[in-house]
Design a protein around this motif. Structure first.
Motif, PDB file in Angstrom:
ATOM      1  N   UNK A   1      -5.680   0.487   6.378  1.00 18.83           N
ATOM      2  CA  UNK A   1      -4.761   0.904   5.308  1.00 18.83           C
ATOM      3  C   UNK A   1      -5.068   2.336   4.861  1.00 18.83           C
ATOM      4  N   UNK A   2      -6.360   2.655   4.753  1.00 18.60           N
ATOM      5  CA  UNK A   2      -6.744   4.007   4.339  1.00 18.60           C
ATOM      6  C   UNK A   2      -6.257   5.015   5.372  1.00 18.60           C
ATOM      7  N   UNK A   3      -6.397   4.673   6.621  1.00 17.97           N
ATOM      8  CA  UNK A   3      -5.992   5.629   7.662  1.00 17.97           C
ATOM      9  C   UNK A   3      -4.483   5.845   7.665  1.00 17.97           C
ATOM     10  N   UNK A   4      -3.735   4.839   7.258  1.00 16.04           N
ATOM     11  CA  UNK A   4      -2.280   5.008   7.198  1.00 16.04           C
ATOM     12  C   UNK A   4      -1.815   5.715   5.937  1.00 16.04           C
ATOM     13  N   UNK A   5      -2.518   5.465   4.828  1.00 17.31           N
ATOM     14  CA  UNK A   5      -2.007   5.943   3.537  1.00 17.31           C
ATOM     15  C   UNK A   5      -2.696   7.183   2.980  1.00 17.31           C
ATOM     16  N   UNK A   6      -3.771   7.594   3.596  1.00 16.29           N
ATOM     17  CA  UNK A   6      -4.463   8.790   3.132  1.00 16.29           C
ATOM     18  C   UNK A   6      -4.388   9.857   4.227  1.00 16.29           C
ATOM     19  N   UNK A   7      -4.480  11.108   3.785  1.00 16.07           N
ATOM     20  CA  UNK A   7      -4.289  12.218   4.718  1.00 16.07           C
ATOM     21  C   UNK A   7      -5.456  12.333   5.694  1.00 16.07           C
ATOM     22  N   UNK A   8      -5.188  12.993   6.798  1.00 16.70           N
ATOM     23  CA  UNK A   8      -6.243  13.293   7.768  1.00 16.70           C
ATOM     24  C   UNK A   8      -7.331  14.125   7.111  1.00 16.70           C
ATOM     25  N   UNK A   9      -6.921  15.058   6.252  1.00 14.80           N
ATOM     26  CA  UNK A   9      -7.903  15.902   5.569  1.00 14.80           C
ATOM     27  C   UNK A   9      -8.886  15.026   4.787  1.00 14.80           C
ATOM     28  N   UNK A  10      -8.354  14.059   4.046  1.00  9.66           N
ATOM     29  CA  UNK A  10      -9.216  13.200   3.222  1.00  9.66           C
ATOM     30  C   UNK A  10     -10.151  12.354   4.083  1.00  9.66           C
TER      31      UNK A  10
ATOM     32  N   UNK B   1      -8.517  23.194  -2.013  1.00  6.28           N
ATOM     33  CA  UNK B   1      -8.483  23.894  -0.734  1.00  6.28           C
ATOM     34  C   UNK B   1      -9.899  23.883  -0.169  1.00  6.28           C
ATOM     35  N   UNK B   2     -10.064  23.291   0.990  1.00 10.04           N
ATOM     36  CA  UNK B   2     -11.404  23.138   1.569  1.00 10.04           C
ATOM     37  C   UNK B   2     -11.852  24.460   2.204  1.00 10.04           C
ATOM     38  N   UNK B   3     -13.141  24.584   2.512  1.00 14.61           N
ATOM     39  CA  UNK B   3     -13.652  25.845   3.064  1.00 14.61           C
ATOM     40  C   UNK B   3     -12.977  26.271   4.371  1.00 14.61           C
ATOM     41  N   UNK B   4     -12.363  25.343   5.099  1.00 14.20           N
ATOM     42  CA  UNK B   4     -11.642  25.782   6.303  1.00 14.20           C
ATOM     43  C   UNK B   4     -10.154  26.007   6.031  1.00 14.20           C
ATOM     44  N   UNK B   5      -9.769  26.033   4.783  1.00 15.34           N
ATOM     45  CA  UNK B   5      -8.401  26.393   4.434  1.00 15.34           C
ATOM     46  C   UNK B   5      -7.410  25.240   4.495  1.00 15.34           C
ATOM     47  N   UNK B   6      -7.900  24.017   4.645  1.00 18.51           N
ATOM     48  CA  UNK B   6      -7.010  22.854   4.574  1.00 18.51           C
ATOM     49  C   UNK B   6      -6.796  22.492   3.099  1.00 18.51           C
ATOM     50  N   UNK B   7      -5.712  21.767   2.822  1.00 18.09           N
ATOM     51  CA  UNK B   7      -5.449  21.341   1.449  1.00 18.09           C
ATOM     52  C   UNK B   7      -5.680  19.838   1.346  1.00 18.09           C
ATOM     53  N   UNK B   8      -6.620  19.437   0.489  1.00 16.22           N
ATOM     54  CA  UNK B   8      -6.796  18.010   0.210  1.00 16.22           C
ATOM     55  C   UNK B   8      -5.939  17.650  -0.991  1.00 16.22           C
ATOM     56  N   UNK B   9      -4.966  16.788  -0.755  1.00 21.13           N
ATOM     57  CA  UNK B   9      -4.114  16.336  -1.854  1.00 21.13           C
ATOM     58  C   UNK B   9      -4.644  14.998  -2.366  1.00 21.13           C
ATOM     59  N   UNK B  10      -5.435  15.075  -3.405  1.00 18.60           N
ATOM     60  CA  UNK B  10      -5.954  13.868  -4.050  1.00 18.60           C
ATOM     61  C   UNK B  10      -5.411  13.773  -5.464  1.00 18.60           C
ATOM     62  N   UNK B  11      -4.141  14.195  -5.622  1.00 19.37           N
ATOM     63  CA  UNK B  11      -3.528  14.258  -6.956  1.00 19.37           C
ATOM     64  C   UNK B  11      -3.007  12.904  -7.416  1.00 19.37           C
ATOM     65  N   UNK B  12      -3.839  11.901  -7.366  1.00 19.70           N
ATOM     66  CA  UNK B  12      -3.414  10.595  -7.856  1.00 19.70           C
ATOM     67  C   UNK B  12      -3.707  10.503  -9.350  1.00 19.70           C
TER      68      UNK B  12
ATOM     69  N   UNK C   1       0.841  -1.208   0.000  1.00 16.50           N
ATOM     70  CA  UNK C   1       0.000   0.000   0.000  1.00 16.50           C
ATOM     71  C   UNK C   1       0.873   1.254   0.000  1.00 16.50           C
ATOM     72  N   UNK C   2       1.937   1.246   0.797  1.00 18.95           N
ATOM     73  CA  UNK C   2       2.851   2.402   0.821  1.00 18.95           C
ATOM     74  C   UNK C   2       3.460   2.624  -0.553  1.00 18.95           C
ATOM     75  N   UNK C   3       3.871   1.526  -1.159  1.00 17.28           N
ATOM     76  CA  UNK C   3       4.524   1.609  -2.466  1.00 17.28           C
ATOM     77  C   UNK C   3       3.564   2.193  -3.510  1.00 17.28           C
ATOM     78  N   UNK C   4       2.334   1.699  -3.534  1.00 15.00           N
ATOM     79  CA  UNK C   4       1.340   2.214  -4.487  1.00 15.00           C
ATOM     80  C   UNK C   4       1.084   3.693  -4.223  1.00 15.00           C
ATOM     81  N   UNK C   5       0.998   4.059  -2.965  1.00 11.70           N
ATOM     82  CA  UNK C   5       0.739   5.451  -2.595  1.00 11.70           C
ATOM     83  C   UNK C   5       1.878   6.355  -3.070  1.00 11.70           C
TER      84      UNK C   5
END
Lengths: 468, 468
Positions: free
Chosen positions: A432-441, B168-179, A409-413
Motif C-alpha cells: 500500500x505504501x508503495x502505491x500511495x506514497x511517492x518514489x521520493x518518499x 527539496x532534498x539535496x539532489x533536487x527532488x521534491x518530497x511532498x509530505x504535505x499531509x 487507501x487511495x481515498x485517504x491519500x
C-alpha cells in the motif's frame, strides 16, 4: 564457525533462550497472518544481553526480530524466514521512580502499558496513552509502532511522549539517549526517528517517558448525533469551548453498536434513542474549581439547539462512565465475534471524517453490495478504524480484501490523510505504501534503512522491502 | 561548463538573484560571528525554483545554505566558504486558508511567525509558538532549528506542531509530505526528522501546521519567589492544580531584572518587594465558565502559605499583562545593552533547574570570580537561558568563553539535560556535541547526513562536521 544457537544460549543462559514448543507462543502475529518458526526466542534480561544477541546474530547472518507484547496488527513483530531470532523484551520490565517535579519516568522496554498505569496511580501521575491492547502491549512495541490511541489528539502519540531513549543499533552498539528533557536540539532528532521505525533501525531497550498529573475530576457524556457531519462540527465546537478539558472524543456507528450489543450480552445501552453516529465525550480537570458538569451540560444544550445532538446521557458515576467506554471499546470484539472482518486504519484531517466515511461507503458498496461498514475511532485526530463485515448471510468477502484496502487507501491519500494511521506498515502494508506514497518518499526511507542497517539484519522485510 | 551564477540567474530571473551589495544583508549571522561572502543569494519564488537551484548548485559543486529570517544564534544559516549560495525563502511567504474543523493550515516556509499569528487572529485560531524573534523568524527556520519558545511545555516544539512538510532534498527532488494529519505511520517519521535538521538534509519549502482555538479569557500573575527551588516546586504544584490552563510559566532573576530596568527606562516594575527569582504565570481558557482568577488567586494563596511565594501581583488588564511579559522578554535586550555577554541555551529536567543554577553559579564563579549570572527562561520544560555578563567594572570575560561553555555543557549533560535546548548546534556547538555526546550518537548522525546528502552540498559544516 560456531552454531549461532549455541552462542546465543551461552549469552542468555537457560531462562533467556526458548526453542521448540516453548518458542511457539511467540511465533505468530496477533491476527495469525504472519510468522515463520524462528531459530528460537531470545529473552535478554538487560541491555548488554540485547547488544550481545544483536552482535552474535549479525555475525552469523541471522535476522533479528524485536518483539514486545506482540499485539501489533501488521505483522511487524514476527519472522518471515526460518533463519531468524525473535528478541522478546518481556523480561526487561523494570519501572523506575517517577519524578513528579520534572514529569517523567524511566522504564525498560518490556513494561506492559497497563502495569505502568498502575504503578503511577499512587503518585497522582499518569502516562496519557490508552488503547485497547494496553493489558498486553509493551512500551518498546508502542514506541516501535508510534502508538496513538484515544488521547493522542490531546497528549500526542508515542513520539510526543518519549523524552529519551536507549537503543541497541543493528551493529550491536548501545545508543544512550536517555535524557529526560523535552528540549534537546543537539543534532538530529534520533529519539523521534526511532518512534515508528518498527524495530528496523534498532531495538529500543529503555525510555524516559513524559508524565502528566492525574486529573481530579471528570465528566463524560454519551451522545446520539444527527449524523457524522454533525459529530465533526460538534467536535470542533467542543475544542473551542472546552478544549483544555477534552480528554476523550470517540465516535462509533450504529452498525458497530448493534454488533457489540448482539455479541456481548452484558453491555448496557440505556438511552431510548438510536442514531447513525454516537459520540463519547470525556472532560477532565486538575482543578476542583472548574464547573465541569456545567460546561459539558451547556455544550450539549448548544449542540441540541443547533440540531447536532439528538439525545445524550451524562455519566452519573465512574461505573456509568465505564459503561459508556465499554460500548466504544468493545466495538472490535463485537465485530470479531460476528465472523470474518477486514480492518483499515485510516486517518484524514478531522474536518474530513464525514466526507471520508460517505465516500468510503460508496466505494465499498460498489465493490461488494451489502458489505457492512463499521467505522469507529478517534474524532479529535481524524483516525477512523474503518472496518468491514461481509453482507448479511455471507461468511466472507468474496476475495475482495485487497480491493477494499487499495480503494480506501487511495481515498485517504486523496484527502491528505494516511492508510497507516497508528498501526504502522509492518509486513502487511508495504505494498500500500508503495502505491500511495511517492518514489521520493520511499527512496528516502530505503536510504535511511541502509544507513542504519546496511546488512539488513534488523527486522528485515518490515516497513521497507528487504533489499534483493 | 557554464558558470553556476549564470545558470542560477537564468533560473531565478533578476528579482530572484542578489549579489554584491544587495547580498550583503544576508551574509552574516544575527550575532555577527559567522558568514563568508557567498556567490550570491537566491530568492526563489516557488518550490520548483528551489529544486532547480539545488540541482544547479549540486552539479556545479556549490554549497547550498538555506536561510529563513536569519535570527538563529548558532551560525547555521550563513556560509562558511565563498563557493556557496544562500537560498533565502523570504519570497515564499504565502499563508493558506486555515481549516478550523481540522485545526490546521498550510503555509510557505518564508512566512514570518508574527505574520502567521496576525493572519489567524480573525479566525479565532492560534499557532502556539512564541519567541523573542517572532517578528523576523520564518517558519522554515523555526522548523530547521526545531524552535521551542515559551509555550513548548504546553503545546510542544515545532516537531510537535508540524503535521506535514514539503522538502527539496539535496539532489533536487521534491518530497511532498504535505499531509494534514497527526496520525501517519506509513514508515519513518520524516516530518519529525526534518525538524531540527538545520537545513542539512534538505530545504523545507512548505508546511502544514497544527492550530488551536484562541482562548477566550486569560489570567496572569507576576510573582516574587523565595528562591529558585521554590519556583520549581510551585511550578510543579501549578501543573497539577491548573495544568490544563497553564499557557506560560517563565522565570527570571533579579540580576536580569536590574539590567532590564537600568537600560530600558520605560519598563515598569510596580511591586515593592524584590527577590532573587521571579515567576510569570499565564493561565488561559476557552471557556468563559472557568473561574480563572479564582483558580490563580487560590494557587497564589497556597504558595504564600507554604512560603514559596513572597509577593505577587495579578494582571488587572491586557496592558498590565503586557507589562509583565515585557519584564521577561526584555531580559536579553537589557543584558545586550550592558555590553559583552555569553549566551548558553541549557535544558535540564524541570525538577533540576534549581540544582543546575546553584551548581552552575559555583562553576562560573570559580572560572571568573564576580561574573554576573543571569539565568532566565522556561520553567515548564527546564529550558534555562544561562547568560553571563562580565564582573562589574570589566568589559570582557578574559578569554574564558570556551571554559564557561564547556563547563556548563558538562553540567547539563551530567544532569540528563542538553547544552543545545532550542537554538540547535549550527556551526557554533558542534565541538560541544562532540565532547558531550557519545561516539555512537555522533556516528548515527553522520550516517544519516551521508544517506541524505552524500555529496555534502546541503548546509555543509552545520550540525555534523563536513566530511574531509
Amino acid at each position: 564457525m560456531t552454531d549461532p544457537v549455541t552462542t546465543l544460549r551461552d549469552i542468555l543462559g537457560p531462562k533467556g533462550w526458548l526453542s521448540g514448543d516453548d518458542a511457539e507462543p511467540y511465533q505468530r502475529d496477533w491476527l495469525n497472518r504472519y510468522g515463520d518458526a524462528p531459530l528460537g526466542v531470545a529473552r535478554p534480561s538487560d541491555t548488554a544481553e540485547v547488544a550481545a544477541v544483536v552482535k552474535a546474530c549479525r555475525e552469523a547472518g541471522v535476522a533479528v526480530i524485536p518483539q514486545g507484547g506482540n499485539t501489533g496488527l501488521c505483522g511487524g513483530a514476527v519472522a518471515d524466514r526460518p533463519n531468524a531470532v525473535i528478541v522478546s523484551l518481556s523480561r526487561m520490565a523494570a519501572i523506575g521512580e517517577p519524578d513528579p517535579e520534572s514529569g517523567s519516568i524511566a522504564v525498560e522496554a518490556g513494561v506492559v502499558l497497563a502495569a505502568l498505569h498502575q504503578a503511577l496511580e499512587p503518585h497522582g501521575l499518569m502516562f496519557p496513552m490508552h488503547l485497547g491492547a494496553e493489558g498486553s502491549a509493551r512500551i518498546g512495541g508502542l514506541i516501535g509502532t508510534n502508538a496513538g490511541g484515544s488521547q493522542a489528539f490531546r497528549y500526542g502519540m508515542m513520539q510526543d511522549l518519549v523524552l529519551g531513549l536507549e537503543v541497541v543499533t543493528p551493529d550491536g552498539a548501545v545508543w544512550d539517549g536517555l535524557r529526560a528533557v523535552q528540549k534537546d536540539n543537539a543534532g538530529y532528532q534520533l529519539r523521534k526517528l526511532f518512534c515508528g521505525a518498527e524495530g528496523t533501525l534498532g531495538i529500543v531497550t529503555r525510555a524516559v517517558l513524559r508524565l502528566y498529573p492525574t486529573p481530579r475530576q471528570q465528566a463524560s457524556a454519551l451522545l446520539v448525533m444527527s449524523d457524522c457531519a454533525a459529530a465533526v462540527s460538534f467536535g470542533a465546537f467542543l475544542r473551542g469551548e472546552a478544549g483544555e478539558f477534552l480528554a476523550g472524543l470517540e465516535f462509533f456507528s450504529d452498525v458497530g453498536l448493534a454488533l457489540a450489543l448482539k455479541h456481548l450480552p452484558d453491555l448496557a445501552y440505556q438511552m431510548e434513542t438510536r442514531g447513525n453516529v454516537y459520540l463519547l465525550v470525556d472532560l477532565a480537570s486538575g482543578s476542583p474549581r472548574v464547573p465541569l458538569d456545567d460546561i459539558l451540560n451547556s455544550a450539549l444544550e448548544r449542540g441540541m439547539e443547533q440540531g447536532l445532538v439528538v439525545d445524550g446521557a451524562l455519566a452519573r458515576s465512574d461505573a456509568h462512565r465505564a459503561q459508556f467506554w465499554r460500548l466504544r471499546e468493545e466495538q472490535p470484539e463485537g465485530q470479531r465475534l460476528e465472523g470474518e472482518q477486514l480492518k483499515h486504519d485510516i486517518s484524514v484531517p478531522p474536518g474530513a471524517i464525514a466526507r471520508f466515511i460517505e465516500a468510503g461507503n460508496k466505494v465499498c458498496s460498489d465493490i461488494l453490495p451489502g458489505v457492512r461498514i463499521n467505522p469507529f475511532g478517534h474524532l479529535g485526530d481524524g483516525n477512523i478504524h474503518y472496518n468491514l463485515s461481509p453482507p448479511e448471510g455471507r461468511a466472507d468477502f468474496d476475495g475482495r480484501a485487497g480491493q477494499f484496502a487499495a480503494a480506501l487507501a487511495s481515498l485517504a491519500t486523496e484527502m491528505g490523510g494516511s492508510f497507516a494511521a497508528e498501526h504502522g506498515l509492518g509486513r502487511a502494508k508495504i505494498a500500500l505504501a508503495e502505491r500511495n506514497r511517492s518514489t521520493v518518499e520511499r527512496e528516502l526511507m530505503a536510504r535511511l534503512k541502509g544507513a542504519f542497517d546496511p546488512l539488513n539484519t534488523m527486522n528485515p522485510g518490515v516497513l521497507v522491502r528487504a533489499a534483493q
